[in-house]
Structure formats: structure tokens, C-alpha cells
Design a protein around this motif. Structure first.
Motif, PDB file in Angstrom:
ATOM      1  N   GLY A 159       4.624   6.965   3.850  1.00 15.55           N
ATOM      2  CA  GLY A 159       5.100   7.429   2.550  1.00 15.55           C
ATOM      3  C   GLY A 159       5.607   8.856   2.613  1.00 15.55           C
ATOM      4  O   GLY A 159       6.638   9.193   2.017  1.00 15.55           O
TER       5      GLY A 159
ATOM      6  N   ARG B  52       0.824  -1.209   0.000  1.00 16.00           N
ATOM      7  CA  ARG B  52       0.000   0.000   0.000  1.00 16.00           C
ATOM      8  C   ARG B  52       0.860   1.263   0.000  1.00 16.00           C
ATOM      9  O   ARG B  52       0.492   2.263  -0.606  1.00 16.00           O
ATOM     10  CB  ARG B  52      -0.956  -0.019   1.208  1.00 16.00           C
ATOM     11  CG  ARG B  52      -1.872  -1.243   1.231  1.00 16.00           C
ATOM     12  CD  ARG B  52      -3.019  -1.088   2.210  1.00 16.00           C
ATOM     13  NE  ARG B  52      -2.613  -0.723   3.543  1.00 16.00           N
ATOM     14  CZ  ARG B  52      -2.561  -1.555   4.585  1.00 16.00           C
ATOM     15  NH1 ARG B  52      -2.878  -2.826   4.429  1.00 16.00           N
ATOM     16  NH2 ARG B  52      -2.196  -1.131   5.778  1.00 16.00           N
TER      17      ARG B  52
ATOM     18  N   ASP C  96       1.893   1.660  -3.476  1.00 18.82           N
ATOM     19  CA  ASP C  96       0.763   2.217  -4.222  1.00 18.82           C
ATOM     20  C   ASP C  96       0.693   3.729  -4.036  1.00 18.82           C
ATOM     21  O   ASP C  96       0.447   4.477  -4.986  1.00 18.82           O
ATOM     22  CB  ASP C  96      -0.539   1.558  -3.746  1.00 18.82           C
ATOM     23  CG  ASP C  96      -1.780   2.138  -4.395  1.00 18.82           C
ATOM     24  OD1 ASP C  96      -2.023   1.845  -5.579  1.00 18.82           O
ATOM     25  OD2 ASP C  96      -2.506   2.898  -3.726  1.00 18.82           O
ATOM     26  N   TRP C  97       0.944   4.194  -2.820  1.00 24.60           N
ATOM     27  CA  TRP C  97       0.912   5.646  -2.566  1.00 24.60           C
ATOM     28  C   TRP C  97       2.027   6.351  -3.332  1.00 24.60           C
ATOM     29  O   TRP C  97       1.812   7.399  -3.938  1.00 24.60           O
ATOM     30  CB  TRP C  97       1.041   5.925  -1.066  1.00 24.60           C
ATOM     31  CG  TRP C  97       0.903   7.381  -0.739  1.00 24.60           C
ATOM     32  CD1 TRP C  97      -0.249   8.084  -0.545  1.00 24.60           C
ATOM     33  CD2 TRP C  97       1.980   8.329  -0.594  1.00 24.60           C
ATOM     34  NE1 TRP C  97       0.030   9.409  -0.281  1.00 24.60           N
ATOM     35  CE2 TRP C  97       1.392   9.590  -0.310  1.00 24.60           C
ATOM     36  CE3 TRP C  97       3.370   8.233  -0.664  1.00 24.60           C
ATOM     37  CZ2 TRP C  97       2.155  10.738  -0.102  1.00 24.60           C
ATOM     38  CZ3 TRP C  97       4.119   9.385  -0.465  1.00 24.60           C
ATOM     39  CH2 TRP C  97       3.515  10.604  -0.186  1.00 24.60           C
TER      40      TRP C  97
ATOM     41  N   ASP D 211      -0.525   4.313   5.710  1.00 26.10           N
ATOM     42  CA  ASP D 211       0.411   4.104   4.602  1.00 26.10           C
ATOM     43  C   ASP D 211       0.895   5.442   4.053  1.00 26.10           C
ATOM     44  O   ASP D 211       2.082   5.615   3.768  1.00 26.10           O
ATOM     45  CB  ASP D 211      -0.272   3.311   3.489  1.00 26.10           C
ATOM     46  CG  ASP D 211      -0.884   2.022   3.995  1.00 26.10           C
ATOM     47  OD1 ASP D 211      -0.149   1.212   4.581  1.00 26.10           O
ATOM     48  OD2 ASP D 211      -2.101   1.836   3.820  1.00 26.10           O
ATOM     49  N   GLU D 212      -0.032   6.382   3.918  1.00 24.00           N
ATOM     50  CA  GLU D 212       0.336   7.711   3.426  1.00 24.00           C
ATOM     51  C   GLU D 212       1.291   8.403   4.400  1.00 24.00           C
ATOM     52  O   GLU D 212       2.254   9.059   3.982  1.00 24.00           O
ATOM     53  CB  GLU D 212      -0.905   8.579   3.233  1.00 24.00           C
ATOM     54  CG  GLU D 212      -0.584   9.977   2.732  1.00 24.00           C
ATOM     55  CD  GLU D 212      -1.828  10.813   2.484  1.00 24.00           C
ATOM     56  OE1 GLU D 212      -1.663  12.023   2.206  1.00 24.00           O
ATOM     57  OE2 GLU D 212      -2.941  10.265   2.569  1.00 24.00           O
TER      58      GLU D 212
ATOM     59  N   LYS E  46      -4.666   5.025  -5.200  1.00 18.54           N
ATOM     60  CA  LYS E  46      -5.681   5.381  -4.202  1.00 18.54           C
ATOM     61  C   LYS E  46      -5.993   4.237  -3.242  1.00 18.54           C
ATOM     62  O   LYS E  46      -6.810   4.404  -2.339  1.00 18.54           O
ATOM     63  CB  LYS E  46      -6.977   5.799  -4.903  1.00 18.54           C
ATOM     64  CG  LYS E  46      -6.805   6.946  -5.899  1.00 18.54           C
ATOM     65  CD  LYS E  46      -6.310   8.222  -5.233  1.00 18.54           C
ATOM     66  CE  LYS E  46      -6.191   9.367  -6.241  1.00 18.54           C
ATOM     67  NZ  LYS E  46      -5.595  10.589  -5.617  1.00 18.54           N
TER      68      LYS E  46
ATOM     69  N   ASN F 287      -4.737   2.874  -0.602  1.00 15.30           N
ATOM     70  CA  ASN F 287      -3.911   2.909   0.595  1.00 15.30           C
ATOM     71  C   ASN F 287      -4.673   3.651   1.688  1.00 15.30           C
ATOM     72  O   ASN F 287      -5.720   4.250   1.431  1.00 15.30           O
ATOM     73  CB  ASN F 287      -2.558   3.569   0.303  1.00 15.30           C
ATOM     74  CG  ASN F 287      -2.706   4.908  -0.407  1.00 15.30           C
ATOM     75  OD1 ASN F 287      -3.025   5.916   0.217  1.00 15.30           O
ATOM     76  ND2 ASN F 287      -2.482   4.924  -1.722  1.00 15.30           N
TER      77      ASN F 287
END
Length: 268
Positions: A39, A20, A23-24, A35-36, A29, A31
Motif C-alpha cells: 500500500g 487487505r 482495507d489499508w 499489505d501495508e 486495521k 491487514n
């Protein structure tokens, strides 16, 4: 309750998951805030982390086309496939060889929830998804054998996977088990993190992942070479991803080397 609904309910949103976070980095999208948050922490310390993720994705595309065209392999076992992000491996392989057969493997329930996107291939080909941990190679091989003919060459794809598996957790054993089970003419496709080019920032990134409960390992060129013992490594060897056979006219992902090595090894 459907399998997808069950998978979504099992998603752990309290801890970041590598698939995830990746993915970020790629602008996806699928996540969660946790997760963000990781990141953004990584990006604050290593501003080109999203560049590395994009370079890794482009490496997957280039290497998949090369394997199909130069070896005639039509079977792929992609472990640590991650959240579907077009083009997915099967789309790349089947664009060259419509009859290619691809088995994806991942252990994140959110990947399972979106696995339908990984199963839309050509009528001539086959795509299949296996929910399993990479550290269960025997189980993976058993389930993959329902789709792939392991007596014929297979491309084993371990893209951005092994830096989440430490040596003491069996990284070398899992690769050896998988490669040993494949027929001669098969290949190992691998990309993995290194601190050889930007040690300070990579170590900061590792610390951030570790603090979030995620194992992350950076390996030197010599350490990564061990995974290819007994295999014939394709030119240009084990190199920074941006230097692995860039397509004519392909614009590099920013300046400087990418802190991941990539390579392909052929089993004799």
C-alpha cells in the motif's frame, strides 16, 4: 477449533492480498505488514490511491441505493466483497429496503474470519457469506441459490474485482456465466481500474502489484464496455466513479478523475 480460528490459521501473511491492501487504503486495521508495504509503495507512486479507494466505496453506496429505488430489486450477489467496512452493501440496501437479501462472496480467509460483521442485517432481510473464488461462477451460483431466488431479478455487484482477473484468466467468461444465469430485469454493477486518465501512475501501480505476485489489469473504456454487451447501460454510462450520479451537495474525492470506471447494465 471454530471456523473462524481455522480461517485465521489459513491466512497467508507472506504475500499481499487485494482485499487487505484495499482495507489499508481505507484506513482499516485488518491487514498485515506485507499489505501495508505494498500500500505504501503504491501511495508513493500514486499519492491519490487512497482517494480512489474511498471514491469506489462511495460509488458502491450510491449505486446500491439507486438500484433498490429505481428497479425494485431486493436481491444482491456481491462478489469480491472484501473486508467489512461500514457501511457494508447490505446496510445500504436494507436502509432503503429492509427486506433486501444479500449474498457476499470472497476467497480471502481474513474476510471469512470477519464475516460475522457481514451477517448482521435487518430482521426482515437476509445476509449470507460464501467462501469461493470469483473464477468459480458455477459454484457461486449454486451456493447463492440457497438464499437468492434466481428466477427473480438480482443485482450482481462486481465492485473493484475485475481488475484482478485478466482476460486470459477468464474474466469475460465468468461475467457471462453469472449474467446468463440471472433473470431478466437483473443488473450488472461494475467498477474497474483504467489507465485512460493517468496512464503513467496506473502502470507503475500495476508493476508494483505484479512484483508482489498480484494480477492487476487496467482496461480502456472500450475494453470495459465489452462486459456490458447485450445489457442496457444506465445513464450516465461508463464513467469515472466520481462522475456516476454524485449526490446533491456531495463533495468530490479530491481533484481530477478517479482511475476507475463504473457503470450499471440492465438485463433485458
Amino acid at each position: 477449533m471454530t471456523g473462524t480460528e481455522s480461517a485465521v490459521q489459513r491466512i497467508d501473511t507472506s504475500r499481499p492480498h487485494p482485499a487487505r491492501v484495499y482495507d489499508w487504503f481505507l484506513g482499516g486495521k485488518d491487514n498485515y505488514p506485507v499489505d501495508e508495504e505494498l500500500g505504501r509503495q503504491i501511495s508513493a507512486m500514486q499519492a491519490d490511491a487512497p482517494r480512489h479507494a474511498r471514491a469506489n466505496r462511495r460509488f458502491m453506496e450510491r449505486v446500491t441505493r439507486a438500484v433498490v429505488r429505481e428497479t425494485g430489486i431486493r436481491q444482491f450477489l456481491d462478489i469480491g466483497s472484501g473486508i467489512p467496512t461500514e457501511p457494508n452493501l447490505h446496510q445500504v440496501a436494507q436502509s432503503v429496503a429492509p427486506d433486501a437479501r444479500v449474498v457476499y462472496v470472497d476467497n480471502d480467509p481474513i474476510v471469512l474470519a470477519h464475516a460475522e460483521a457481514l451477517l448482521r442485517g435487518t430482521p426482515e432481510g437476509v445476509t449470507h457469506y460464501v467462501q469461493a473464488d470469483a473464477r468459480e461462477p458455477e459454484r457461486i451460483l449454486e451456493q447463492a441459490a440457497s438464499v437468492l431466488d434466481l428466477d427473480r431479478p438480482v443485482a450482481l455487484s462486481l465492485i473493484a474485482l475485475l481488475h484482478f482477473v485478466a482476460d486470459e484468466d477468464g474474466a469475460h467468461d465468468l461475467v457471462a456465466t453469472l449474467v446468463d444465469a440471472l433473470a431478466p430485469g437483473s443488473c450488472l454493477v461494475l467498477s474497474a481500474m483504467t489507465a485512460d486518465f493517468d496512464p503513467d501512475n496506473v502502470r507503475k501501480g500495476i508493476a508494483a502489484y505484479t512484483a508482489s505476485g498480484v494480477t492487476l489489469v487496467a482496461r480502456s473504456h472500450a475494453e470495459l464496455s465489452r462486459f456490458f454487451t447485450g445489457l442496457d447501460v444506465w445513464e450516465p454510462g461508463i464513467v469515472s466513479l466520481s462522475h456516476w450520479r454524485p449526490a446533491p451537495g456531495e463533495e468530490p474525492e479530491g481533484d481530477g478523475p478517479v482511475s476507475l470506471y463504473g457503470a450499471v447494465g440492465i438485463k433485458r
